[in-house]
Motif scaffolding. Structure first.
Motif, short mmCIF file in Angstrom:
data_model
loop_
_atom_site.label_atom_id
_atom_site.label_comp_id
_atom_site.label_asym_id
_atom_site.label_seq_id
_atom_site.Cartn_x
_atom_site.Cartn_y
_atom_site.Cartn_z
N UNK A 1 28.08 47.17 34.59
CA UNK A 1 27.97 45.89 33.90
C UNK A 1 29.34 45.32 33.52
N UNK A 2 30.35 46.18 33.36
CA UNK A 2 31.70 45.65 33.13
C UNK A 2 32.19 44.94 34.38
N UNK A 3 32.01 45.56 35.54
CA UNK A 3 32.42 44.92 36.78
C UNK A 3 31.58 43.67 37.06
N UNK A 4 30.32 43.70 36.66
CA UNK A 4 29.48 42.50 36.79
C UNK A 4 30.05 41.37 35.94
N UNK A 5 30.46 41.69 34.72
CA UNK A 5 31.09 40.70 33.84
C UNK A 5 32.38 40.17 34.47
N UNK A 6 33.19 41.07 35.04
CA UNK A 6 34.43 40.65 35.68
C UNK A 6 34.15 39.71 36.85
N UNK A 7 33.09 40.02 37.62
CA UNK A 7 32.73 39.17 38.75
C UNK A 7 32.32 37.78 38.29
N UNK A 8 31.53 37.73 37.22
CA UNK A 8 31.06 36.45 36.71
C UNK A 8 32.20 35.59 36.19
N UNK A 9 33.29 36.21 35.79
CA UNK A 9 34.41 35.47 35.22
C UNK A 9 35.63 35.43 36.12
N UNK A 10 35.46 35.85 37.38
CA UNK A 10 36.57 35.78 38.34
C UNK A 10 36.89 34.33 38.65
N UNK A 11 38.15 34.07 39.00
CA UNK A 11 38.58 32.70 39.22
C UNK A 11 38.41 32.23 40.66
N UNK A 12 38.11 33.13 41.56
CA UNK A 12 37.90 32.72 42.95
C UNK A 12 36.91 33.66 43.62
N UNK A 13 36.46 33.29 44.81
CA UNK A 13 35.41 34.05 45.48
C UNK A 13 35.87 35.44 45.88
N UNK A 14 37.14 35.60 46.22
CA UNK A 14 37.64 36.94 46.59
C UNK A 14 37.63 37.87 45.39
N UNK A 15 38.06 37.35 44.25
CA UNK A 15 38.03 38.17 43.04
C UNK A 15 36.61 38.53 42.65
N UNK A 16 35.70 37.57 42.79
CA UNK A 16 34.29 37.84 42.49
C UNK A 16 33.75 38.91 43.43
N UNK B 1 35.42 41.37 45.00
CA UNK B 1 35.97 42.69 44.69
C UNK B 1 35.25 43.33 43.50
N UNK B 2 35.03 42.54 42.45
CA UNK B 2 34.37 43.08 41.26
C UNK B 2 32.88 43.32 41.49
N UNK B 3 32.22 42.39 42.19
CA UNK B 3 30.78 42.53 42.40
C UNK B 3 30.48 43.72 43.32
N UNK B 4 31.33 43.95 44.29
CA UNK B 4 31.14 45.10 45.19
C UNK B 4 31.22 46.41 44.41
N UNK B 5 32.16 46.49 43.48
CA UNK B 5 32.28 47.69 42.65
C UNK B 5 31.08 47.81 41.71
N UNK B 6 30.63 46.69 41.14
CA UNK B 6 29.48 46.71 40.25
C UNK B 6 28.25 47.27 40.95
N UNK B 7 28.02 46.82 42.18
CA UNK B 7 26.86 47.30 42.93
C UNK B 7 27.02 48.77 43.29
N UNK B 8 28.27 49.19 43.58
CA UNK B 8 28.51 50.59 43.89
C UNK B 8 28.13 51.50 42.73
N UNK B 9 28.53 51.13 41.52
CA UNK B 9 28.17 51.93 40.34
C UNK B 9 26.67 51.81 40.04
#
Length: 324
Positions: A61-76, A78-86
Motif C-alpha cells: 500500500x505504500x507503493x500504491x500510494x507512491x504510484x497514485x502520487x507519481x508525477x508521470x506515467x513512468x514513475x507510476x 515503477x511504483x505500481x509494479x512493485x505494489x502488485x509484486x508485494x
C-alpha cells in the motif's frame, strides 16, 4: 553489534503470541505518520521474518500510494509494479484474518483498476515495454488477465479521441491540479441524488448508517467527471493531455483534498458510459472494489458528480467519493 542486537530483538518478538498484532500496529502507525519509514521497516521485517504477512501488505500500500502520487506515467509504472509484486507475496501467505481486517478485496480491486488504466496510458504513449511488463505482473496477481477490458480501453483511446477545441465544441479544459474553487455544473443533479438513493437504500438493508450529502465532495467529484471527459482519460489520478500524450499531474486524494478537508476521505469510484444512475450503480455494485467503497461501514459522507461531454468516447462520466 547493533545489527546483531536488532536481529535478536526481532527474533524475540516472533515468539510472542501477539507478534502479528505488534507488527501490524507498528507498521500502521508508521504508515499514518511517515510512509517512507514505514516502507523501510516493512522491508527490514521481510528480510528477517519473511512469513509475517503485515510487512508485505504495508509495502504494497505504500507503493500504491507512491504510484497514485507519481508525477508521470513512468514513475507510476515503477511504483505500481512493485505494489502488485508485494500484493502477490501477501496473498501467497493466505492470512485470511488480516485480509479481512484490511478489506483486502477493496485494495486489490483498486490495484487492478489502476493497472488497467495505466496500461492504456502507457500504450497510448508508445511505452509498450512498460505496458507489457505491467500486464505480466497483473496476471501474476489475478492468475488471469483482463484482455478484453484492456483491448476495449486501447481501442477507445486509439480510435475515438476527439479534439474538444474544434469549431463545434468549445468546452474548456482544466490543466494542472485544481485549486478547489472550480465550479462544474452537474449534468444531472437529480441523477446524482437518485444514485445516492440506491446506495443508502442498500446501506439501510445492511444496517449501515446512510451517507450524508457533502457539497464540497460533490464539487470534487464533478470536477473529476468533467476532467475525465474533456481530457479524454479514465483514471483515479489526474492527467493532462499535452501534445497528444497523457501526463500525470497529481494523485486522487491530493485532488479531493483541494475541495474537502473536513475529515478523512475513504475512497473514490469512477464510471463511464451510462447516462442512467441505476446502471452506474449496478456497475459499482457488481465490482468488489467499488462495492466496498459504497458500503464501507466507517463512511458517513458522500459526494457524487456526473458530467456529459458530447462526442467524447464514453459520453457520460461519473465520480463519487466517501469520507468518515
Amino acid at each position: 553489534m547493533k545489527k546483531i542486537l536488532s536481529t535478536l530483538i526481532v527474533l524475540l518478538i516472533v515468539f510472542s503470541a501477539s507478534a502479528s498484532d505488534l507488527f501490524y500496529n507498528r507498521l500502521e502507525k508508521l504508515y499514518k505518520k511517515d510512509k517512507k519509514k514505514c516502507l523501510t521497516v516493512a522491508k527490514r521485517y521481510i528480510d528477517y521474518l519473511p512469513n509475517q504477512s503485515a510487512s508485505y501488505y504495508f509495502a504494497a500500500i505504500v507503493y500504491k500510494y507512491k504510484a497514485e502520487n507519481a508525477r508521470n506515467s513512468r514513475g507510476e509504472y515503477l511504483h505500481l509494479r512493485k505494489a502488485i509484486g508485494y500484493a502477490v507475496q501477501f496473498e501467497e501467505l493466505k492470512d485470511e484474518e488480516l485480509q479481512n481486517k484490511v478489506q483486502w478485496l477493496h485494495v486489490k480491486g483498486e490495484l487492478n483498476e489502476d493497472a488497467v488504466a495505466l496500461i492504456s496510458v502507457l500504450s497510448e504513449n508508445n511505452e509498450f515495454a512498460f505496458s507489457e511488463r505491467l500486464k505480466t505482473r497483473l496476471s501474476e496477481m489475478n492468475h488471469e488477465f483482463y484482455e478484453e477490458e484492456i483491448a476495449l480501453n486501447l481501442e477507445v483511446e486509439k480510435n475515438e479521441i476527439v479534439d474538444v477545441f474544434n469549431s463545434s465544441n468549445t468546452t474548456k479544459m482544466f490543466f494542472g491540479m485544481p485549486n478547489g474553487n472550480e465550479i462544474v455544473q452537474s449534468a444531472s443533479v437529480s441523477g446524482e441524488q437518485e444514485l445516492l438513493g440506491y446506495i443508502n437504500a442498500e446501506r439501510k438493508k445492511k444496517g449501515l448508517v446512510p451517507l450524508e450529502w457533502e457539497e464540497d465532495m460533490a464539487k470534487a467529484s464533478r470536477y473529476h467527471a468533467y476532467d475525465l471527459g474533456t481530457q479524454n482519460y479514465f483514471n483515479h489520478s489526474t492527467y493532462d493531455r499535452k501534445n497528444g500524450k497523457l501526463v500525470k499531474v497529481g494523485g486522487t486524494f491530493d485532488r479531493i483534498k483541494k475541495f474537502y478537508t473536513k475529515s478523512f476521505v475513504n475512497g473514490e469510484n469512477i464510471a463511464a458510459g451510462n447516462e442512467s444512475p441505476y446502471l452506474t450503480y449496478q456497475q459499482w455494485f457488481n465490482s468488489p472494489g467499488h462495492y466496498e467503497i459504497m458500503f464501507n461501514p466507517e463512511s458517513t459522507k458522500i459526494g457524487i458528480g456526473v458530467f456529459s461531454v458530447e462526442d467524447s468516447p464514453f459520453g457520460y462520466y461519473w465520480s463519487m467519493c466517501t469520507a468518515k
